[in-house]
Every structure is written in structure tokens, then in C-alpha cells.
Design an enzyme around this catalytic site. Structure first.
Site, PDB file in Angstrom:
ATOM      1  N   TYR A   1      38.110  42.499  -4.022  1.00  0.00           N
ATOM      2  CA  TYR A   1      38.167  41.554  -2.897  1.00  0.00           C
ATOM      3  C   TYR A   1      39.231  40.487  -3.180  1.00  0.00           C
ATOM      4  O   TYR A   1      40.062  40.183  -2.320  1.00  0.00           O
ATOM      5  CB  TYR A   1      36.790  40.920  -2.702  1.00  0.00           C
ATOM      6  CG  TYR A   1      36.729  39.854  -1.618  1.00  0.00           C
ATOM      7  CD1 TYR A   1      36.700  40.217  -0.267  1.00  0.00           C
ATOM      8  CD2 TYR A   1      36.709  38.501  -1.941  1.00  0.00           C
ATOM      9  CE1 TYR A   1      36.644  39.243   0.718  1.00  0.00           C
ATOM     10  CE2 TYR A   1      36.650  37.526  -0.961  1.00  0.00           C
ATOM     11  CZ  TYR A   1      36.616  37.907   0.369  1.00  0.00           C
ATOM     12  OH  TYR A   1      36.571  36.932   1.346  1.00  0.00           O
TER      13      TYR A   1
ATOM     14  N   ASP B   1      38.814  49.665  14.722  1.00  0.00           N
ATOM     15  CA  ASP B   1      38.554  49.760  13.284  1.00  0.00           C
ATOM     16  C   ASP B   1      39.866  49.472  12.556  1.00  0.00           C
ATOM     17  O   ASP B   1      40.794  50.283  12.580  1.00  0.00           O
ATOM     18  CB  ASP B   1      38.030  51.154  12.936  1.00  0.00           C
ATOM     19  CG  ASP B   1      37.740  51.284  11.445  1.00  0.00           C
ATOM     20  OD1 ASP B   1      37.924  50.292  10.691  1.00  0.00           O
ATOM     21  OD2 ASP B   1      37.337  52.391  11.036  1.00  0.00           O
TER      22      ASP B   1
HETATM   23  N1  LIG Z   1      31.979  33.800   4.337  1.00  0.00           N
HETATM   24  C1  LIG Z   1      32.673  33.387   3.285  1.00  0.00           C
HETATM   25  O1  LIG Z   1      32.126  32.749   2.347  1.00  0.00           O
HETATM   26  C2  LIG Z   1      34.145  33.623   3.215  1.00  0.00           C
HETATM   27  C3  LIG Z   1      34.851  33.019   2.166  1.00  0.00           C
HETATM   28  C4  LIG Z   1      36.214  33.225   2.051  1.00  0.00           C
HETATM   29  C5  LIG Z   1      36.856  34.027   2.969  1.00  0.00           C
HETATM   30  N2  LIG Z   1      36.177  34.614   3.972  1.00  0.00           N
HETATM   31  C6  LIG Z   1      36.928  35.478   4.893  1.00  0.00           C
HETATM   32  O2  LIG Z   1      36.722  35.035   6.213  1.00  0.00           O
HETATM   33  C7  LIG Z   1      36.844  36.152   7.103  1.00  0.00           C
HETATM   34  C8  LIG Z   1      35.634  36.181   8.030  1.00  0.00           C
HETATM   35  O3  LIG Z   1      34.475  36.361   7.240  1.00  0.00           O
HETATM   36  P1  LIG Z   1      32.998  35.996   7.751  1.00  0.00           P
HETATM   37  O4  LIG Z   1      32.371  35.246   6.679  1.00  0.00           O
HETATM   38  O5  LIG Z   1      33.058  35.466   9.136  1.00  0.00           O
HETATM   39  O6  LIG Z   1      32.354  37.467   7.721  1.00  0.00           O
HETATM   40  P2  LIG Z   1      31.489  38.246   8.813  1.00  0.00           P
HETATM   41  O7  LIG Z   1      31.019  39.467   8.103  1.00  0.00           O
HETATM   42  O8  LIG Z   1      30.499  37.340   9.423  1.00  0.00           O
HETATM   43  O9  LIG Z   1      32.573  38.643   9.907  1.00  0.00           O
HETATM   44  C9  LIG Z   1      33.599  39.571   9.639  1.00  0.00           C
HETATM   45  C10 LIG Z   1      33.970  40.255  10.939  1.00  0.00           C
HETATM   46  O10 LIG Z   1      34.997  41.232  10.654  1.00  0.00           O
HETATM   47  C11 LIG Z   1      34.649  42.428  11.332  1.00  0.00           C
HETATM   48  N3  LIG Z   1      35.179  43.600  10.623  1.00  0.00           N
HETATM   49  C12 LIG Z   1      34.870  43.976   9.375  1.00  0.00           C
HETATM   50  N4  LIG Z   1      35.490  45.135   9.102  1.00  0.00           N
HETATM   51  C13 LIG Z   1      36.194  45.493  10.204  1.00  0.00           C
HETATM   52  C14 LIG Z   1      37.005  46.584  10.535  1.00  0.00           C
HETATM   53  N5  LIG Z   1      37.214  47.619   9.690  1.00  0.00           N
HETATM   54  N6  LIG Z   1      37.568  46.621  11.753  1.00  0.00           N
HETATM   55  C15 LIG Z   1      37.336  45.634  12.634  1.00  0.00           C
HETATM   56  N7  LIG Z   1      36.563  44.563  12.391  1.00  0.00           N
HETATM   57  C16 LIG Z   1      35.998  44.502  11.179  1.00  0.00           C
HETATM   58  C17 LIG Z   1      33.122  42.456  11.335  1.00  0.00           C
HETATM   59  O11 LIG Z   1      32.604  43.321  12.326  1.00  0.00           O
HETATM   60  C18 LIG Z   1      32.783  41.000  11.564  1.00  0.00           C
HETATM   61  O12 LIG Z   1      32.654  40.687  12.943  1.00  0.00           O
HETATM   62  C19 LIG Z   1      36.966  37.386   6.226  1.00  0.00           C
HETATM   63  O13 LIG Z   1      38.317  37.771   6.131  1.00  0.00           O
HETATM   64  C20 LIG Z   1      36.466  36.906   4.883  1.00  0.00           C
HETATM   65  O14 LIG Z   1      37.010  37.645   3.810  1.00  0.00           O
HETATM   66  C21 LIG Z   1      34.821  34.428   4.107  1.00  0.00           C
END
Ligand SMILES: NC(=O)c1ccc[n+]([C@@H]2O[C@H](COP(=O)([O-])OP(=O)(O)OC[C@H]3O[C@@H](n4cnc5c(N)ncnc54)[C@H](O)[C@@H]3O)[C@@H](O)[C@H]2O)c1
Length: 245
Positions: free
Chosen positions: A151, A59
Site C-alpha cells: 500500500y 473498475d
Molecule cells: N481512510 C484512511 O485512513 C486513509 C488514509 C490515507 C489515505 N487514504 C486514501 O483515501 C482514499 C479514499 O479512502 P477512504 O478511506 O474513503 O476509503 P473507502 O473504502 O471508504 O472508499 C474508497 C472508494 O474507492 C472505491 N474503489 C475501490 N476500488 C475501486 C476500483 N477498483 N474501482 C473503482 N472504485 C474503487 C470504493 O468502492 C470506495 O467507494 C484512498 O485512496 C485511500 O488510500 C485513506
């Protein structure tokens, strides 16, 4: 610096999620050894590559848990060549309604989690005189963040950490860069996503589509390859042109 990909030792936080899992796939395809730090287990789709990936439940909001998990990851890998900080959480809420708890929750994972990972892993890289850190930020860090101010603030903090790390650790052969994804269709934000959102964000891209996780993974791969070795302190948009600054 950059690594030979065969046998590169890589930590990916959030590697069980959409973008993180695509990054894990890209790196395992090149023969890297990966440790995924995530609060949920990785769903292994390719059994041939499964042996290259170790899951450690962690976590990122809990500093003691992060220290424990990274120590174990370094032990498993025998060092770290590449760190990808990809774990993150999102919440859509108007600025006037953000509570202190909302703020802390988002900042604890996205900003403080990235800080801790960098602080714990960089000394290992400094000892070996090389390393690559890739932080997954967001276009929200540059775009403003209406409806997601906390965010956006957390991702702006990630850009600040990226630049500071690049300045402080460049002399040790370490590059630190950030990727700013645009709108990528993953689990993130799916609870509040509407069809109208998808249409509106698609229209913002001159390429006429949203991002997919592999779009981001390809750039993470580039940044940790020899071709990316003269980039550091950068915040690279991977947005299909949704933003251009
Ligand atoms: N999806 C989008 O449109 C987007 C856009 C810009 C940036 N991002 C960034 O890309 C990254 C990945 O996002 P995604 O879209 O794959 O999201 P997602 O929700 O599919 O994956 C995020 C992962 O982070 C893990 N996670 C979350 N909180 C956690 C914690 N406290 N400890 C350990 N693991 C944790 C989750 O279990 C998950 O596997 C993030 O940092 C997000 O902010 C995403």
C-alpha cells in the site's frame, strides 16, 4: 489555473466512499457538476444536490473499463476542469507475507488506476489550457508502511505521478497536487481495525483526534480554488500532525 466553482466540471474516482463522498459533497455545495467513477453506487444523502451528480460504474483495475468510463464522463460533463483521484484499496499484511497477487491488486488500483486517469483526462485539460488534478495519496507514502508495504509503495508511486504531471503539464495551465491523509475513520481498513489501533493513532496527533473525511475534502476544495492556484507538485499532509514531513 483554477476554476469558477459554479458549474465546474469535476470527476471524482472513489466518490462513493468515505473521503470521496465528502469531496463530492463539498463540490456540489459550490454548484459543481460531478461525475463519480466507482465500482459501487453513490448513496445520495441530499436530494437537492442529487441532480448535480452522475454515477458511472467503473473498475479502476480494468484499463479498458477506465477508458470507457472516462469517455462517457467527458461526454456527460462536456469537458473536465477538476479531476480528483480518490479511489483506493488497502490491505494490512506483513512484508514477508505479501503475495504477487496482493502486490498486483493494490498497485493496479492505487497506482496504475491513477496513472490511467491522469493519462486520459490530462489531454482534455491540455486542449482547454487549464485544469486541476488532486491525487489522494497517504501519509504511508512518506511514513514507511510497516504492515502495509505494498500500500505504501502504491501511494509513493502516486506522489511520483503527481510530481511528473506537475512538471510536464504546468505549461498547459494544469496544477497537479497530492493530499496525504493521516488516519481517517472510513470503511477502509475497518475489517482489521482494533480499538487499540484507534487509541494509538489518536495519540500520534497533537490535535488528539483521527481525521474525518471532510478534513480531506476541505483541502481538495482549496487546491482547486483560486487560493490554491500557485501550488503544484506538492504532497500535502492532512494528518492532524501525525507526521510532519
Ligand atoms: N481512510 C484512511 O485512513 C486513509 C488514509 C490515507 C489515505 N487514504 C486514501 O483515501 C482514499 C479514499 O479512502 P477512504 O478511506 O474513503 O476509503 P473507502 O473504502 O471508504 O472508499 C474508497 C472508494 O474507492 C472505491 N474503489 C475501490 N476500488 C475501486 C476500483 N477498483 N474501482 C473503482 N472504485 C474503487 C470504493 O468502492 C470506495 O467507494 C484512498 O485512496 C485511500 O488510500 C485513506
Amino acid at each position: 489555473m483554477t476554476t469558477d466553482r459554479q458549474g465546474a466540471r469535476v470527476i471524482v474516482t472513489g466518490g462513493s466512499g468515505g473521503i470521496g463522498a465528502a469531496i463530492v459533497d463539498r463540490f456540489t455545495g459550490e454548484g459543481a457538476q460531478i461525475v463519480v467513477l466507482d465500482r459501487r453506487p453513490l448513496v445520495r444523502t441530499d436530494p437537492d444536490r442529487a441532480a448535480a451528480v452522475t454515477d458511472i460504474t467503473c473498475d479502476l483495475a480494468d484499463p479498458a473499463d477506465v477508458r470507457r468510463a472516462v469517455a462517457r464522463a467527458v461526454e456527460v460533463l462536456g469537458g473536465v476542469d477538476v479531476l480528483v483521484n480518490c479511489a483506493g484499496i488497502f490491505q494490512s499484511v506483513p512484508l514477508l507475507e505479501i503475495t504477487v497477487d496482493d502486490w498486483d491488486r493494490i498497485l493496479d488500483v492505487n497506482a496504475r488506476g491513477t496513472l490511467l486517469m491522469m493519462q486520459i483526462v490530462a489531454p482534455v485539460m491540455i486542449t482547454s489550457g487549464r485544469g486541476v488534478i488532486v491525487n489522494i495519496a497517504s501519509m504511508a507514502a512518506k511514513h514507511g508502511g510497516g504492515g502495509e508495504a505494498h500500500y505504501a509503495a502504491s501511494k509513493a508511486a502516486v506522489l511520483a505521478l503527481t510530481r511528473a504531471g506537475a512538471q510536464e503539464w504546468g505549461a498547459h495551465g494544469i496544477t497537479v497536487n497530492a493530499i496525504c491523509p493521516g488516519y481517517v475513520l472510513t470503511d477502509m481498513g475497518s475489517d482489521t481495525r482494533s480499538e487499540a489501533d484507534v487509541v494509538a493513532w489518536t495519540a500520534k496527533s497533537p490535535l488528539g483526534r483521527l481525521g474525518c473525511p471532510d478534513d480531506i475534502a476541505g483541502v481538495a476544495q482549496f487546491l482547486s480554488s483560486p487560493a490554491g492556484s500557485y501550488l503544484t507538485g506538492q504532497a500535502i499532509n492532512v494528518t492532524g500532525g501525525m507526521i510532519m514531513h
